[in-house]
Design a protein around this motif. Structure first.
Motif, PDB file in Angstrom:
ATOM      1  N   ALA A 159      47.553  38.735  42.264  1.00 55.65           N
ATOM      2  CA  ALA A 159      47.423  40.133  41.848  1.00 55.65           C
ATOM      3  C   ALA A 159      47.355  40.248  40.328  1.00 55.65           C
ATOM      4  CB  ALA A 159      48.594  40.952  42.395  1.00 55.65           C
ATOM      5  N   ASN A 160      48.163  39.465  39.631  1.00 53.59           N
ATOM      6  CA  ASN A 160      48.140  39.503  38.167  1.00 53.59           C
ATOM      7  C   ASN A 160      46.782  39.068  37.620  1.00 53.59           C
ATOM      8  OD1 ASN A 160      50.786  40.323  38.199  1.00 53.59           O
ATOM      9  ND2 ASN A 160      51.631  38.320  37.678  1.00 53.59           N
ATOM     10  N   MET A 161      46.207  38.056  38.246  1.00 56.08           N
ATOM     11  CA  MET A 161      44.892  37.582  37.810  1.00 56.08           C
ATOM     12  C   MET A 161      43.816  38.637  38.075  1.00 56.08           C
ATOM     13  SD  MET A 161      45.224  33.639  39.168  1.00 56.08           S
ATOM     14  CE  MET A 161      43.541  33.213  38.733  1.00 56.08           C
ATOM     15  N   ILE A 162      43.903  39.305  39.232  1.00 51.45           N
ATOM     16  CA  ILE A 162      42.942  40.365  39.548  1.00 51.45           C
ATOM     17  C   ILE A 162      43.079  41.522  38.558  1.00 51.45           C
ATOM     18  CG2 ILE A 162      42.305  42.113  41.250  1.00 51.45           C
ATOM     19  CD1 ILE A 162      41.355  39.349  41.971  1.00 51.45           C
ATOM     20  N   LEU A 167      40.783  44.486  34.040  1.00 51.39           N
ATOM     21  CA  LEU A 167      40.939  44.973  32.672  1.00 51.39           C
ATOM     22  C   LEU A 167      39.798  44.478  31.786  1.00 51.39           C
ATOM     23  CD1 LEU A 167      42.897  46.437  30.630  1.00 51.39           C
ATOM     24  CD2 LEU A 167      43.786  44.158  30.123  1.00 51.39           C
ATOM     25  N   MET A 168      39.420  43.226  31.974  1.00 46.17           N
ATOM     26  CA  MET A 168      38.385  42.617  31.134  1.00 46.17           C
ATOM     27  C   MET A 168      36.999  43.206  31.397  1.00 46.17           C
ATOM     28  SD  MET A 168      39.677  38.655  31.389  1.00 46.17           S
ATOM     29  CE  MET A 168      38.167  38.016  30.675  1.00 46.17           C
ATOM     30  N   ILE A 169      36.712  43.562  32.647  1.00 45.39           N
ATOM     31  CA  ILE A 169      35.365  44.033  32.976  1.00 45.39           C
ATOM     32  C   ILE A 169      35.227  45.549  32.871  1.00 45.39           C
ATOM     33  CG2 ILE A 169      34.972  42.063  34.494  1.00 45.39           C
ATOM     34  CD1 ILE A 169      35.449  43.879  36.877  1.00 45.39           C
ATOM     35  N   SER A 170      36.333  46.247  32.637  1.00 45.50           N
ATOM     36  CA  SER A 170      36.283  47.705  32.533  1.00 45.50           C
ATOM     37  C   SER A 170      35.924  48.129  31.116  1.00 45.50           C
ATOM     38  CB  SER A 170      37.626  48.318  32.941  1.00 45.50           C
ATOM     39  OG  SER A 170      37.923  48.018  34.286  1.00 45.50           O
ATOM     40  N   LEU A 171      35.414  49.339  31.003  1.00 49.91           N
ATOM     41  CA  LEU A 171      34.979  49.840  29.699  1.00 49.91           C
ATOM     42  C   LEU A 171      36.158  50.076  28.766  1.00 49.91           C
ATOM     43  CD1 LEU A 171      32.211  52.378  30.829  1.00 49.91           C
ATOM     44  CD2 LEU A 171      31.908  50.070  29.899  1.00 49.91           C
ATOM     45  N   GLY A 176      40.528  50.175  33.329  1.00 46.75           N
ATOM     46  CA  GLY A 176      40.914  48.965  34.045  1.00 46.75           C
ATOM     47  C   GLY A 176      42.185  49.167  34.847  1.00 46.75           C
ATOM     48  N   ALA A 177      43.154  49.860  34.237  1.00 45.51           N
ATOM     49  CA  ALA A 177      44.406  50.133  34.944  1.00 45.51           C
ATOM     50  C   ALA A 177      44.161  51.028  36.151  1.00 45.51           C
ATOM     51  CB  ALA A 177      45.409  50.785  33.992  1.00 45.51           C
ATOM     52  N   ARG A 178      43.353  52.057  35.972  1.00 48.77           N
ATOM     53  CA  ARG A 178      43.072  52.967  37.088  1.00 48.77           C
ATOM     54  C   ARG A 178      42.302  52.260  38.205  1.00 48.77           C
ATOM     55  NH1 ARG A 178      44.539  58.022  36.740  1.00 48.77           N
ATOM     56  NH2 ARG A 178      44.931  59.003  34.712  1.00 48.77           N
ATOM     57  N   THR A 179      41.399  51.372  37.841  1.00 46.24           N
ATOM     58  CA  THR A 179      40.659  50.615  38.858  1.00 46.24           C
ATOM     59  C   THR A 179      41.610  49.760  39.685  1.00 46.24           C
ATOM     60  OG1 THR A 179      38.714  50.524  37.407  1.00 46.24           O
ATOM     61  CG2 THR A 179      38.790  48.978  39.251  1.00 46.24           C
ATOM     62  N   ALA A 180      42.529  49.099  39.002  1.00 46.32           N
ATOM     63  CA  ALA A 180      43.522  48.290  39.716  1.00 46.32           C
ATOM     64  C   ALA A 180      44.394  49.169  40.607  1.00 46.32           C
ATOM     65  CB  ALA A 180      44.387  47.526  38.714  1.00 46.32           C
ATOM     66  N   MET A 181      44.779  50.330  40.118  1.00 45.23           N
ATOM     67  CA  MET A 181      45.611  51.249  40.895  1.00 45.23           C
ATOM     68  C   MET A 181      44.897  51.692  42.168  1.00 45.23           C
ATOM     69  SD  MET A 181      46.974  53.384  37.569  1.00 45.23           S
ATOM     70  CE  MET A 181      47.854  54.707  38.402  1.00 45.23           C
ATOM     71  N   VAL A 182      43.610  52.009  42.049  1.00 43.17           N
ATOM     72  CA  VAL A 182      42.834  52.429  43.218  1.00 43.17           C
ATOM     73  C   VAL A 182      42.692  51.281  44.216  1.00 43.17           C
ATOM     74  CG1 VAL A 182      40.539  53.135  44.007  1.00 43.17           C
ATOM     75  CG2 VAL A 182      41.561  54.237  42.006  1.00 43.17           C
TER      76      VAL A 182
END
Length: 436
Positions: A159-162, A167-171, A176-182
């Motif tokens: 999960a940490n790696m994902i 985070l790296m691929i988000s604008l 990035g945080a919101r994408t992970a949350m979703v």
């Protein structure tokens, strides 16, 4: 492979598959794990200050600990797969609301985090413990709990790696945080379907209720006897020895895994690169290795408290050089190695915190209540340890002074934990000799 795993865990193929589904449901922890990897973007995505986030986590911790005591007994009478699925769906829906909505009021966030404590801990964790404990006999309890802990560690690392990848691929970091949350909220909801199909409906239930009338009568009876069940659990000495030993272990765990890194950075000037490598090893790799090794070794002892007491002694032994070693750059590598060993021991202990209860042969119909009361005692440091260690760091004249005080506390709690574990060993031995 399935046959070997089943033999190691002391269960059959069906039980092993159930075990994996139960263990994989720990994806419920992924949402809040984001803060451990990208704290600032997660905080900003929620739209709160550091103090407010600390308050919200405190609310979750309050519901968690006191929920163990107030609600644990109920789970002895509920359908296990439905409870786990309900927890995943409830947690996932609330997490999704935080992920897609911005500028939420603090009152809503407070309710949401209280629900996290309810669905992710108070209703969830005792059910997982009861389910794991009921999969096999007392001889294989260490194997079950340690493999489960290793799986949680591996899932946490993944999960940490994902999270970092997103985070790296988000604008932006917040995106990035919101994408992970979703993603993690959706994962919980989807996995609830797996739970409903992967765990037998009658798991750990010896008989089904004949009718709704019978069910209503039984529920009413259970509701009125909840206080009695908790009182009976409190009268079990093994609950106190296990709970207090866990309290000592958890206090040490918090110090060794949360505050070691900032202390090393402040005392030795640890660079960002060194901190990243240290953090990856300390929180990602060590939990997996420690859990597997600990469970394997614990099986070689007649009961797990003997092994736990040795782990506490080793923990105390590691704290002594950390107290006396000079805080100079030349000692950095030595301190990093010793603190990693200390963390390894803490993870090894955590993997088998509650194994003694299974070895004491607590009946399945009381397991959730007993586990809940022991968890209430064991996780009490979530209230006092974080403020205590934080105050020590803030109010100490130098970081070196804070460093010594914290590791002195580790020394004392480790000695106390060893003592409680020895008492637990004697209780198990006494009961085994009585029935042999």
């Amino acid at each position: 492979m399935l046959e070997f795993t089943s033999r190691y865990l002391g269960t059959d193929a069906k039980g092993t598959r159930t075990f994996f589904v139960i263990s994989l449901s720990s994806c419920i922890y992924w949402f809040l794990s984001i803060k451990g990897v990208i704290y600032e973007p997660f905080r900003q995505a929620l739209g709160v200050t550091n103090a407010q986030l600390g308050f919200l986590l405190g609310v979750a911790g309050f519901v968690q600990v006191f929920g163990y005591l107030a609600l644990g007994w109920i789970q002895d009478f509920l359908n296990i797969r439905k409870v786990i699925a309900f927890d995943l769906i409830g947690y996932g829906l609330i997490a999704m609301s935080l992920a897609i909505a911005s500028h939420l009021p603090l009152w809503y966030l407070t309710i949401a985090f209280a629900c996290f404590g309810l669905f992710g801990e108070a209703l969830y964790w005792p059910t997982i413990q009861k389910s794991t404990r009921g999969l096999s006999d007392g001889v294989h309890q260490a194997a079950l709990f340690s493999v489960q802990e290793a799986m949680r560690g591996a899932m946490g690392l993944f999960a940490n790696m994902i999270t970092l990848l997103l985070l790296m691929i988000s604008l932006t970091p917040i995106a990035g945080a919101r994408t992970a949350m979703v993603c993690y909220a959706l994962l919980m909801i989807v996995f609830s379907v797996v739970v409903l199909h992967g765990i037998p409906d009658d798991f750990l239930h010896e008989r089904r209720l004949a009718s709704r009338r019978d069910q209503s009568a039984v529920v009413t009876q259970h509701q009125t006897s909840g206080v009695t069940l908790v009182r009976n659990a409190l009268h079990m000495p093994i609950v106190w020895t296990t709970g207090l030993a866990t309290m000592c272990g958890y206090t040490t765990y918090i110090a060794a895994t949360t505050y070691t890194l900032p202390l090393l950075q402040q005392s030795f000037g640890l660079s960002d690169t060194q901190a990243a490598v240290y953090g990856l090893v300390n929180t990602g790799i060590l939990p997996i290795v420690a859990a597997l090794i600990s469970g394997r070794i614990a099986k070689q002892f007649t009961d797990s408290p003997r092994w736990i007491s040795l782990l506490f002694v080793a923990c105390a032994a590691c704290s002594i050089p950390l107290i006396v070693i000079p805080k100079h750059d030349s000692w950095l590598v030595v301190c990093m190695i010793v603190t990693c060993v200390l963390a390894l021991i803490c993870y090894a202990t955590r993997a088998i915190y509650y194994v003694p209860i299974g070895e004491y042969d607590v009946p399945n119909d009381q397991a959730a209540t007993v586990m809940s009361v022991a968890s209430f005692l064991g996780y009490m440091p979530s209230f006092f340890a974080y403020p205590m260690f934080g105050t020590i760091i803030d109010r100490s004249i130098t970081s070196a002074t804070a460093y010594r005080i914290i590791f002195l506390i580790i020394l004392l709690t480790s000695c106390a934990g060893a003592g409680f574990s020895v008492l637990g060993h004697r209780l198990i031995q006494r009961k085994q000799s009585r029935f042999s």
